[in-house]
Motif scaffolding. Structure first.
Motif, PDB file in Angstrom:
ATOM      1  N   TYR A  32     -17.175  33.170  20.857  1.00  0.00           N
ATOM      2  CA  TYR A  32     -17.224  32.025  19.942  1.00  0.00           C
ATOM      3  C   TYR A  32     -15.823  31.450  19.728  1.00  0.00           C
ATOM      4  O   TYR A  32     -15.621  30.237  19.845  1.00  0.00           O
ATOM      5  CB  TYR A  32     -17.831  32.450  18.609  1.00  0.00           C
ATOM      6  CG  TYR A  32     -17.924  31.331  17.599  1.00  0.00           C
ATOM      7  CD1 TYR A  32     -18.773  30.256  17.809  1.00  0.00           C
ATOM      8  CD2 TYR A  32     -17.153  31.345  16.448  1.00  0.00           C
ATOM      9  CE1 TYR A  32     -18.861  29.224  16.889  1.00  0.00           C
ATOM     10  CE2 TYR A  32     -17.242  30.314  15.521  1.00  0.00           C
ATOM     11  CZ  TYR A  32     -18.092  29.258  15.745  1.00  0.00           C
ATOM     12  OH  TYR A  32     -18.172  28.236  14.838  1.00  0.00           O
ATOM     13  N   LEU A  33     -14.851  32.308  19.468  1.00  0.00           N
ATOM     14  CA  LEU A  33     -13.476  31.833  19.252  1.00  0.00           C
ATOM     15  C   LEU A  33     -12.908  31.208  20.521  1.00  0.00           C
ATOM     16  O   LEU A  33     -12.193  30.205  20.462  1.00  0.00           O
ATOM     17  CB  LEU A  33     -12.590  32.980  18.766  1.00  0.00           C
ATOM     18  CG  LEU A  33     -12.901  33.500  17.364  1.00  0.00           C
ATOM     19  CD1 LEU A  33     -12.051  34.726  17.058  1.00  0.00           C
ATOM     20  CD2 LEU A  33     -12.684  32.421  16.310  1.00  0.00           C
ATOM     21  N   LYS A  34     -13.234  31.781  21.677  1.00  0.00           N
ATOM     22  CA  LYS A  34     -12.763  31.215  22.946  1.00  0.00           C
ATOM     23  C   LYS A  34     -13.321  29.806  23.131  1.00  0.00           C
ATOM     24  O   LYS A  34     -12.604  28.885  23.509  1.00  0.00           O
ATOM     25  CB  LYS A  34     -13.191  32.111  24.108  1.00  0.00           C
ATOM     26  CG  LYS A  34     -12.727  31.606  25.448  1.00  0.00           C
ATOM     27  CD  LYS A  34     -13.160  32.534  26.564  1.00  0.00           C
ATOM     28  CE  LYS A  34     -12.701  31.988  27.900  1.00  0.00           C
ATOM     29  NZ  LYS A  34     -13.158  32.807  29.023  1.00  0.00           N
ATOM     30  N   GLY A  35     -14.611  29.623  22.853  1.00  0.00           N
ATOM     31  CA  GLY A  35     -15.238  28.308  22.973  1.00  0.00           C
ATOM     32  C   GLY A  35     -14.625  27.293  22.037  1.00  0.00           C
ATOM     33  O   GLY A  35     -14.388  26.140  22.414  1.00  0.00           O
ATOM     34  N   LEU A  36     -14.347  27.714  20.795  1.00  0.00           N
ATOM     35  CA  LEU A  36     -13.703  26.807  19.841  1.00  0.00           C
ATOM     36  C   LEU A  36     -12.331  26.379  20.335  1.00  0.00           C
ATOM     37  O   LEU A  36     -11.953  25.206  20.231  1.00  0.00           O
ATOM     38  CB  LEU A  36     -13.563  27.475  18.469  1.00  0.00           C
ATOM     39  CG  LEU A  36     -14.834  27.720  17.675  1.00  0.00           C
ATOM     40  CD1 LEU A  36     -14.504  28.512  16.405  1.00  0.00           C
ATOM     41  CD2 LEU A  36     -15.529  26.424  17.318  1.00  0.00           C
ATOM     42  N   GLY A  37     -11.566  27.337  20.871  1.00  0.00           N
ATOM     43  CA  GLY A  37     -10.211  27.042  21.341  1.00  0.00           C
ATOM     44  C   GLY A  37     -10.188  26.168  22.579  1.00  0.00           C
ATOM     45  O   GLY A  37      -9.387  25.236  22.675  1.00  0.00           O
ATOM     46  N   TRP A  56      -7.557  23.754  14.407  1.00  0.00           N
ATOM     47  CA  TRP A  56      -8.338  24.303  15.511  1.00  0.00           C
ATOM     48  C   TRP A  56      -7.709  25.617  15.936  1.00  0.00           C
ATOM     49  O   TRP A  56      -6.517  25.829  15.770  1.00  0.00           O
ATOM     50  CB  TRP A  56      -8.491  23.324  16.663  1.00  0.00           C
ATOM     51  CG  TRP A  56      -7.235  22.849  17.316  1.00  0.00           C
ATOM     52  CD1 TRP A  56      -6.431  21.835  16.910  1.00  0.00           C
ATOM     53  CD2 TRP A  56      -6.633  23.377  18.500  1.00  0.00           C
ATOM     54  NE1 TRP A  56      -5.366  21.707  17.754  1.00  0.00           N
ATOM     55  CE2 TRP A  56      -5.465  22.637  18.740  1.00  0.00           C
ATOM     56  CE3 TRP A  56      -6.956  24.396  19.377  1.00  0.00           C
ATOM     57  CZ2 TRP A  56      -4.629  22.890  19.830  1.00  0.00           C
ATOM     58  CZ3 TRP A  56      -6.132  24.651  20.462  1.00  0.00           C
ATOM     59  CH2 TRP A  56      -4.985  23.886  20.668  1.00  0.00           C
ATOM     60  N   VAL A  57      -8.562  26.513  16.449  1.00  0.00           N
ATOM     61  CA  VAL A  57      -8.118  27.847  16.830  1.00  0.00           C
ATOM     62  C   VAL A  57      -7.453  27.761  18.197  1.00  0.00           C
ATOM     63  O   VAL A  57      -8.110  27.538  19.206  1.00  0.00           O
ATOM     64  CB  VAL A  57      -9.301  28.842  16.868  1.00  0.00           C
ATOM     65  CG1 VAL A  57      -8.821  30.219  17.327  1.00  0.00           C
ATOM     66  CG2 VAL A  57      -9.978  28.920  15.511  1.00  0.00           C
ATOM     67  N   GLU A  58      -6.119  27.922  18.200  1.00  0.00           N
ATOM     68  CA  GLU A  58      -5.383  27.859  19.462  1.00  0.00           C
ATOM     69  C   GLU A  58      -5.320  29.224  20.128  1.00  0.00           C
ATOM     70  O   GLU A  58      -5.329  29.324  21.353  1.00  0.00           O
ATOM     71  CB  GLU A  58      -3.964  27.351  19.216  1.00  0.00           C
ATOM     72  CG  GLU A  58      -3.163  27.219  20.496  1.00  0.00           C
ATOM     73  CD  GLU A  58      -1.806  26.593  20.286  1.00  0.00           C
ATOM     74  OE1 GLU A  58      -1.004  26.668  21.220  1.00  0.00           O
ATOM     75  OE2 GLU A  58      -1.539  26.047  19.219  1.00  0.00           O
ATOM     76  N   MET A  64      -5.971  38.751  14.315  1.00  0.00           N
ATOM     77  CA  MET A  64      -5.645  37.468  13.685  1.00  0.00           C
ATOM     78  C   MET A  64      -6.012  36.279  14.555  1.00  0.00           C
ATOM     79  O   MET A  64      -6.370  36.421  15.709  1.00  0.00           O
ATOM     80  CB  MET A  64      -4.165  37.441  13.315  1.00  0.00           C
ATOM     81  CG  MET A  64      -3.209  37.584  14.460  1.00  0.00           C
ATOM     82  SD  MET A  64      -2.851  35.955  15.028  1.00  0.00           S
ATOM     83  CE  MET A  64      -1.758  36.136  16.334  1.00  0.00           C
ATOM     84  N   ILE A  65      -5.913  35.079  13.945  1.00  0.00           N
ATOM     85  CA  ILE A  65      -6.084  33.821  14.672  1.00  0.00           C
ATOM     86  C   ILE A  65      -4.852  32.960  14.412  1.00  0.00           C
ATOM     87  O   ILE A  65      -4.162  33.132  13.408  1.00  0.00           O
ATOM     88  CB  ILE A  65      -7.344  33.031  14.253  1.00  0.00           C
ATOM     89  CG1 ILE A  65      -7.241  32.540  12.809  1.00  0.00           C
ATOM     90  CG2 ILE A  65      -8.598  33.863  14.473  1.00  0.00           C
ATOM     91  CD1 ILE A  65      -8.289  31.505  12.430  1.00  0.00           C
ATOM     92  N   ARG A  66      -4.587  32.039  15.326  1.00  0.00           N
ATOM     93  CA  ARG A  66      -3.561  31.026  15.098  1.00  0.00           C
ATOM     94  C   ARG A  66      -4.295  29.717  14.900  1.00  0.00           C
ATOM     95  O   ARG A  66      -5.015  29.247  15.791  1.00  0.00           O
ATOM     96  CB  ARG A  66      -2.614  30.897  16.275  1.00  0.00           C
ATOM     97  CG  ARG A  66      -1.616  29.765  16.067  1.00  0.00           C
ATOM     98  CD  ARG A  66      -0.699  29.566  17.223  1.00  0.00           C
ATOM     99  NE  ARG A  66       0.048  28.339  17.031  1.00  0.00           N
ATOM    100  CZ  ARG A  66       1.108  28.012  17.736  1.00  0.00           C
ATOM    101  NH1 ARG A  66       1.549  28.822  18.687  1.00  0.00           N
ATOM    102  NH2 ARG A  66       1.714  26.875  17.508  1.00  0.00           N
TER     103      ARG A  66
END
Length: 94
Positions: A32-37, A56-58, A64-66
């Motif tokens: 999910y995070l990969k798709g958002l990024g 946006w999630v880079e 953690m997230i950036r």
């Protein structure tokens, strides 16, 4: 004509069905995070403290997230501080 209600035998057998508890992790978070990024999907990140941030999630890893933001500094946010991440549809978060 009335028919008496007859429950099936397992309901009154006295044995509780054994259920497997749900898994702690489904393995879907990284995807999910990969798709958002990859799509640079605008998101709202709400922290446990009640603060919300847009961006946006880079980048993300296990801890953690950036969050990349326009016109504001980018943020590194620990996942244990995040209440939720939602796609930003332009509506105000509650």
């Amino acid at each position: 004509m009335l028919m008496p209600f007859r429950a099936s035998a397992p309901a009154f057998s006295g044995k509780k069905p054994t259920k497997t508890p749900p898994p702690d992790e489904t393995g879907m978070e990284p995807a999910y995070l990969k798709g958002l990024g990859e799509k640079q999907t605008p998101v709202i990140v709400k922290l446990c403290s009640g603060e919300t941030f847009r961006g946006w999630v880079e980048y993300y890893d296990v801890a953690m997230i950036r969050l990349t933001r326009e016109g504001s500094p980018n943020l590194f946010i620990f996942k244990h501080e995040i209440m939720y991440i939602a796609e930003d549809t332009g509506r105000r978060p509650r």
